[in-house]
Each structure stands twice: as C-alpha cells, then as structure tokens.
Design a protein around this motif. Structure first.
Motif, PDB file in Angstrom:
ATOM      1  N   ASP A  32      86.253  35.886   8.339  1.00 36.01           N
ATOM      2  CA  ASP A  32      87.077  37.025   7.938  1.00 36.01           C
ATOM      3  C   ASP A  32      88.423  36.550   7.410  1.00 36.01           C
ATOM      4  OD1 ASP A  32      85.174  38.866   8.609  1.00 36.01           O
ATOM      5  OD2 ASP A  32      86.164  39.582  10.421  1.00 36.01           O
ATOM      6  N   GLU A  33      89.023  37.362   6.549  1.00 38.33           N
ATOM      7  CA  GLU A  33      90.357  37.084   6.026  1.00 38.33           C
ATOM      8  C   GLU A  33      91.308  38.213   6.416  1.00 38.33           C
ATOM      9  OE1 GLU A  33      90.058  36.562   1.837  1.00 38.33           O
ATOM     10  OE2 GLU A  33      88.845  34.735   1.980  1.00 38.33           O
ATOM     11  N   VAL A  34      92.503  37.827   6.816  1.00 34.54           N
ATOM     12  CA  VAL A  34      93.535  38.798   7.174  1.00 34.54           C
ATOM     13  C   VAL A  34      94.819  38.449   6.430  1.00 34.54           C
ATOM     14  CG1 VAL A  34      95.085  39.569   9.029  1.00 34.54           C
ATOM     15  CG2 VAL A  34      92.624  39.437   9.438  1.00 34.54           C
ATOM     16  N   ILE A  35      95.425  39.451   5.815  1.00 27.58           N
ATOM     17  CA  ILE A  35      96.747  39.302   5.209  1.00 27.58           C
ATOM     18  C   ILE A  35      97.731  40.089   6.065  1.00 27.58           C
ATOM     19  CG2 ILE A  35      98.180  39.674   3.161  1.00 27.58           C
ATOM     20  CD1 ILE A  35      95.568  39.635   1.516  1.00 27.58           C
ATOM     21  N   LEU A  36      98.731  39.399   6.576  1.00 25.99           N
ATOM     22  CA  LEU A  36      99.731  40.001   7.450  1.00 25.99           C
ATOM     23  C   LEU A  36     101.098  39.923   6.764  1.00 25.99           C
ATOM     24  CD1 LEU A  36      99.261  41.181  10.316  1.00 25.99           C
ATOM     25  CD2 LEU A  36     100.391  39.142  11.225  1.00 25.99           C
ATOM     26  N   THR A  37     101.789  41.049   6.715  1.00 24.81           N
ATOM     27  CA  THR A  37     103.096  41.126   6.061  1.00 24.81           C
ATOM     28  C   THR A  37     104.087  41.806   6.985  1.00 24.81           C
ATOM     29  OG1 THR A  37     101.991  41.334   3.907  1.00 24.81           O
ATOM     30  CG2 THR A  37     104.337  41.899   4.002  1.00 24.81           C
ATOM     31  N   LYS A  38     105.262  41.216   7.128  1.00 29.06           N
ATOM     32  CA  LYS A  38     106.295  41.803   7.985  1.00 29.06           C
ATOM     33  C   LYS A  38     106.788  43.129   7.418  1.00 29.06           C
ATOM     34  CE  LYS A  38     108.242  37.521   9.917  1.00 29.06           C
ATOM     35  NZ  LYS A  38     109.467  36.683   9.974  1.00 29.06           N
ATOM     36  N   ARG A  39     107.089  44.059   8.314  1.00 27.49           N
ATOM     37  CA  ARG A  39     107.676  45.343   7.959  1.00 27.49           C
ATOM     38  C   ARG A  39     109.159  45.358   8.350  1.00 27.49           C
ATOM     39  NH1 ARG A  39     104.304  49.867   7.356  1.00 27.49           N
ATOM     40  NH2 ARG A  39     105.922  51.157   8.338  1.00 27.49           N
ATOM     41  N   ASN A  40     109.852  46.391   7.887  1.00 28.29           N
ATOM     42  CA  ASN A  40     111.264  46.562   8.242  1.00 28.29           C
ATOM     43  C   ASN A  40     111.449  47.395   9.500  1.00 28.29           C
ATOM     44  OD1 ASN A  40     112.208  45.075   6.020  1.00 28.29           O
ATOM     45  ND2 ASN A  40     111.992  46.874   4.677  1.00 28.29           N
ATOM     46  N   ASP A  41     110.322  47.810  10.111  1.00 29.88           N
ATOM     47  CA  ASP A  41     110.393  48.541  11.370  1.00 29.88           C
ATOM     48  C   ASP A  41     109.467  47.852  12.375  1.00 29.88           C
ATOM     49  OD1 ASP A  41     107.769  49.308  10.699  1.00 29.88           O
ATOM     50  OD2 ASP A  41     108.440  51.188   9.811  1.00 29.88           O
ATOM     51  N   ASN A  42     109.185  48.489  13.502  1.00 31.35           N
ATOM     52  CA  ASN A  42     108.360  47.844  14.532  1.00 31.35           C
ATOM     53  C   ASN A  42     106.942  48.384  14.589  1.00 31.35           C
ATOM     54  OD1 ASN A  42     108.799  50.357  15.599  1.00 31.35           O
ATOM     55  ND2 ASN A  42     109.740  49.661  17.513  1.00 31.35           N
ATOM     56  N   LYS A  43     106.476  49.008  13.506  1.00 31.68           N
ATOM     57  CA  LYS A  43     105.140  49.580  13.497  1.00 31.68           C
ATOM     58  C   LYS A  43     104.082  48.545  13.104  1.00 31.68           C
ATOM     59  CE  LYS A  43     106.678  54.267  12.289  1.00 31.68           C
ATOM     60  NZ  LYS A  43     106.582  55.348  11.290  1.00 31.68           N
ATOM     61  N   ILE A  44     102.885  48.707  13.670  1.00 29.29           N
ATOM     62  CA  ILE A  44     101.715  47.934  13.267  1.00 29.29           C
ATOM     63  C   ILE A  44     100.819  48.881  12.481  1.00 29.29           C
ATOM     64  CG2 ILE A  44      99.727  46.576  14.025  1.00 29.29           C
ATOM     65  CD1 ILE A  44     102.423  45.265  14.617  1.00 29.29           C
ATOM     66  N   VAL A  45     100.651  48.601  11.197  1.00 25.51           N
ATOM     67  CA  VAL A  45      99.931  49.515  10.304  1.00 25.51           C
ATOM     68  C   VAL A  45      98.789  48.780   9.612  1.00 25.51           C
ATOM     69  CG1 VAL A  45     100.103  51.052   8.318  1.00 25.51           C
ATOM     70  CG2 VAL A  45     102.043  50.832   9.892  1.00 25.51           C
ATOM     71  N   ILE A  46      97.572  49.277   9.774  1.00 18.35           N
ATOM     72  CA  ILE A  46      96.427  48.746   9.038  1.00 18.35           C
ATOM     73  C   ILE A  46      96.394  49.458   7.685  1.00 18.35           C
ATOM     74  CG2 ILE A  46      93.927  48.424   8.997  1.00 18.35           C
ATOM     75  CD1 ILE A  46      93.962  48.524  12.053  1.00 18.35           C
ATOM     76  N   LYS A  47      96.720  48.707   6.637  1.00 20.28           N
ATOM     77  CA  LYS A  47      96.851  49.302   5.304  1.00 20.28           C
ATOM     78  C   LYS A  47      95.516  49.409   4.578  1.00 20.28           C
ATOM     79  CE  LYS A  47     100.476  49.805   3.477  1.00 20.28           C
ATOM     80  NZ  LYS A  47     101.400  50.952   3.350  1.00 20.28           N
ATOM     81  N   GLU A  48      94.647  48.433   4.793  1.00 20.20           N
ATOM     82  CA  GLU A  48      93.396  48.389   4.035  1.00 20.20           C
ATOM     83  C   GLU A  48      92.351  47.583   4.789  1.00 20.20           C
ATOM     84  OE1 GLU A  48      91.773  46.979  -0.405  1.00 20.20           O
ATOM     85  OE2 GLU A  48      93.852  46.632   0.181  1.00 20.20           O
ATOM     86  N   ILE A  49      91.103  48.035   4.723  1.00 19.64           N
ATOM     87  CA  ILE A  49      89.963  47.289   5.262  1.00 19.64           C
ATOM     88  C   ILE A  49      88.889  47.267   4.188  1.00 19.64           C
ATOM     89  CG2 ILE A  49      88.225  47.103   7.085  1.00 19.64           C
ATOM     90  CD1 ILE A  49      90.012  48.825   8.866  1.00 19.64           C
ATOM     91  N   THR A  50      88.391  46.082   3.864  1.00 21.09           N
ATOM     92  CA  THR A  50      87.300  45.978   2.900  1.00 21.09           C
ATOM     93  C   THR A  50      86.095  45.315   3.557  1.00 21.09           C
ATOM     94  OG1 THR A  50      87.946  43.780   2.075  1.00 21.09           O
ATOM     95  CG2 THR A  50      88.998  45.684   1.041  1.00 21.09           C
ATOM     96  N   GLY A  51      84.909  45.600   3.013  1.00 23.72           N
ATOM     97  CA  GLY A  51      83.691  44.943   3.464  1.00 23.72           C
ATOM     98  C   GLY A  51      83.057  45.516   4.711  1.00 23.72           C
ATOM     99  N   ASP A  52      83.576  46.658   5.200  1.00 18.55           N
ATOM    100  CA  ASP A  52      83.052  47.238   6.445  1.00 18.55           C
ATOM    101  C   ASP A  52      82.246  48.504   6.222  1.00 18.55           C
ATOM    102  OD1 ASP A  52      85.230  48.827   5.662  1.00 18.55           O
ATOM    103  OD2 ASP A  52      85.561  49.481   7.723  1.00 18.55           O
ATOM    104  N   GLU A  53      82.066  48.889   4.947  1.00 12.62           N
ATOM    105  CA  GLU A  53      81.336  50.108   4.600  1.00 12.62           C
ATOM    106  C   GLU A  53      81.947  51.334   5.272  1.00 12.62           C
ATOM    107  OE1 GLU A  53      77.277  49.339   5.596  1.00 12.62           O
ATOM    108  OE2 GLU A  53      76.971  47.969   3.904  1.00 12.62           O
ATOM    109  N   GLY A  54      83.255  51.296   5.487  1.00 12.37           N
ATOM    110  CA  GLY A  54      83.956  52.446   6.054  1.00 12.37           C
ATOM    111  C   GLY A  54      83.741  52.676   7.536  1.00 12.37           C
ATOM    112  N   LYS A  55      83.222  51.670   8.233  1.00 10.25           N
ATOM    113  CA  LYS A  55      82.863  51.851   9.641  1.00 10.25           C
ATOM    114  C   LYS A  55      84.020  51.616  10.611  1.00 10.25           C
ATOM    115  CE  LYS A  55      77.998  50.549   8.984  1.00 10.25           C
ATOM    116  NZ  LYS A  55      76.937  49.579   9.366  1.00 10.25           N
ATOM    117  N   LEU A  56      85.025  50.859  10.213  1.00  6.81           N
ATOM    118  CA  LEU A  56      86.072  50.451  11.147  1.00  6.81           C
ATOM    119  C   LEU A  56      87.260  51.413  11.127  1.00  6.81           C
ATOM    120  CD1 LEU A  56      86.092  46.572  10.623  1.00  6.81           C
ATOM    121  CD2 LEU A  56      84.914  47.901  12.380  1.00  6.81           C
ATOM    122  N   THR A  57      87.867  51.586  12.284  1.00  6.80           N
ATOM    123  CA  THR A  57      89.001  52.483  12.433  1.00  6.80           C
ATOM    124  C   THR A  57      90.291  51.855  11.918  1.00  6.80           C
ATOM    125  OG1 THR A  57      90.324  53.740  14.016  1.00  6.80           O
ATOM    126  CG2 THR A  57      89.406  51.672  14.794  1.00  6.80           C
TER     127      THR A  57
END
Length: 310
Positions: A32-57
């Motif tokens: 699997d590949e993960v791209i992680l980018t720092k935010r200017n706040d303290n939130k953890i946000v999943i922006k995009e998921i590919t390759g899961d056929e829409g199954k993952l939350t």
C-alpha cells in the motif's frame, strides 16, 4: 522540514504454515501507498482512498490507516494534524495483510514527518491498533514484518516480545491470490478450539524446524517443517481448489505451500527465483482451469519493510 511524504508498506504472509499467529514475513510486492501531509490545525483527515472499490470508511477513528496515527500522536503528546491519501495496491480480504500495510505506512509516515521521535520497533503497538479495527484483535504477525521487514517471530503478546530472524538468500515466495474473498473474522470462527496433544507436539516440532531451517539456510528442513496440523485443515475448506493448488506447487518443485494469513491467497516457498516463477505459474494454472481470475506475485523476502517513495 518536509511537510509531506509518500510511503510504501509491503504485503505480508502471516502464519507461514505451521506458525499460526506467531510467524510472518514481508514480500516486495504488492503493498500500500500512503501520502501524509501536515495541516495547519490538529485534525486527522482522510482526503482520498483509491483501489478499495468504495469499501473503506473515511472516518479517522475507524480506518486502519488513521487509527495508528491517532494513537501515536496521543502517546508522544503531539497535536500535529495530517491529511491522508491512501492508495490500496492490493485487494481487501486477500490474506496478504492489506490492513497491516495501511497501518504501518500511516504511522511510519507520521513518525518520519515529525523527525522520528520513536524508534521503528516502537511503532509496532500503534500499528497493531489498526489490526484491532480491521478484525477485532490486535495481532502482530502481519504488522511486525510489514514494519520491520524480513521474517518475524512473535514470541509473546503479554508482554509483547518479537524477534526478526535471518532467512536464506535464495528463499523465494510465490503467492497466488484468486478473485475470491475470505473474511478474517469468519476464518477465525471456523477454527476448532480443541487440539489433540499429539498434533500440538508435531506442530511445535515444525515451528522449531522452520526457525532452524531459516537460520541455517537448510531448504530441505524448511520444506519438511511446512505442515500445519492445526489450522490449515479447517481453513482450507473455505478456499476452492486449495488442495489442487498446493499439490501443483509441490509437484512443480516447491519446498512447501500453505494459506497466506486467513486466505484466500496461497503461498509457496521455493529455492531460487526461477523455481518460484514455475511454481507460481503452476498454482495459477489450477485456478485458470476453473475459470477463477488470479493475481500472481513472486518475491524474495523483503528485509526492509516500509520505504519512502519519491
């Protein structure tokens, strides 16, 4: 200081025949590949998921890529927020440690972006929390090799104690993943709780033989130790043509073959890449004859675990 990072984490073969819940090894592909980018706040946000056929939350409290990051940040008392892009490069429910690869890639990326406040091995408990989300139990036999690379023994869970051991240079893994799905929870339910002492003794002998064979590059001993008396006989009934695929691998020259994780993927050990390629094709041919589509992966033992991508 880097604000973004892209990480690959490898697929894994857990149990490795005789070592139910205690053996695991990493492979070169898939992963699997993960791209992680720092935010200017303290939130953890999943922006995009590919390759899961829409199954993952996209809920960060329920996805295996984000939960380890949250627990890691709590532990080091850091309020950094991150955007997450998860690219699934292998099927869900494949028996190849799909959830583990996501967990490892996420927490490894966070540790890198925060200048490695923890050692790699110290990330294992957080990665295991991803497994708890995925299947209800915090197992380490997938996440440990995905994180550390190589072949890992989980000696104990309470307390957590694990050992990475050397493996022969010419040990190759052929993995056939049929277009079928076996739910890990279902695969655990089917296991019988009782075990006959004679079988336990035989299984323990094979576990010891596997470790000795790997560490001494004794390919014959590795092959002789690849008999699972306790788990494979029950789980094999969930995988169509398992016995035929295993037999094809052995007849072609594999050292041994068994179920990868909870299945439906089937793996075989071979000495040398040329033999591993032949074994993989023979395994694939059984499914092809039954009109079942497959993916075939042939790899050495990945000794490095996750890596930074450009």
């Amino acid at each position: 200081m880097s604000e973004s990072i892209k990480i690959f984490a490898p697929a894994t073969v857990a149990n490795v025949s005789c070592g139910f819940d205690i053996f695991g090894l990493a492979v070169d592909n898939p992963g699997d590949e993960v791209i992680l980018t720092k935010r200017n706040d303290n939130k953890i946000v999943i922006k995009e998921i590919t390759g899961d056929e829409g199954k993952l939350t996209y809920d960060p409290e329920k996805n295996t890529v984000s939960v380890p990051i949250l627990r890691y940040l709590d532990k080091i008392q850091n309020k950094t927020g991150f955007d997450i892009i998860l690219n699934k490069k292998m099927p869900l429910g494949s028996g190849l440690g799909s959830s583990s690869a996501s967990s490892v890639a996420g927490v490894f990326a966070a540790n890198e972006l925060l200048n490695n406040p923890l050692e790699i091995s110290d990330l294992l408990p957080f990665s295991m929390e991803g497994e708890r989300i995925a299947c209800g139990a915090a197992h380490a036999d997938n996440v440990a090799p995905a994180l550390l690379g190589g072949f890992v023994i989980i000696r104990s869970y309470e307390p957590l104690d694990f050992i990475k051991i050397n493996t022969p240079d010419e040990l190759y893994v052929s993995i056939v993943h049929p277009d079928l799905e076996v739910n890990t929870k279902d695969a655990r339910i089917i296991l019988r709780q009782e075990a006959i002492l004679k079988k336990i003794i035989a299984q323990t002998g094979n576990v010891a033989g596997m470790v000795a064979g790997l560490m001494s590059s004794n390919y014959g001993l590795i092959g002789r130790s690849m008999t699972d008396y306790l788990v494979e006989p029950n789980r094999a009934i969930l995988i169509p043509y398992f016995n035929e695929v295993k037999q094809a691998a052995l007849e072609t020259g594999a050292l041994g073959a068994s179920i990868s994780g909870a299945g439906p993927s089937i793996f075989a050990f071979s000495q040398g890449k040329e033999m591993a390629d032949k074994v993989g094709q023979a395994m694939k041919a059984v499914f092809t004859a039954a009109n079942i589509n497959t993916n075939l992966f042939v790899s050495g033992v990945n000794q490095n675990g996750p890596r930074i991508l450009d």
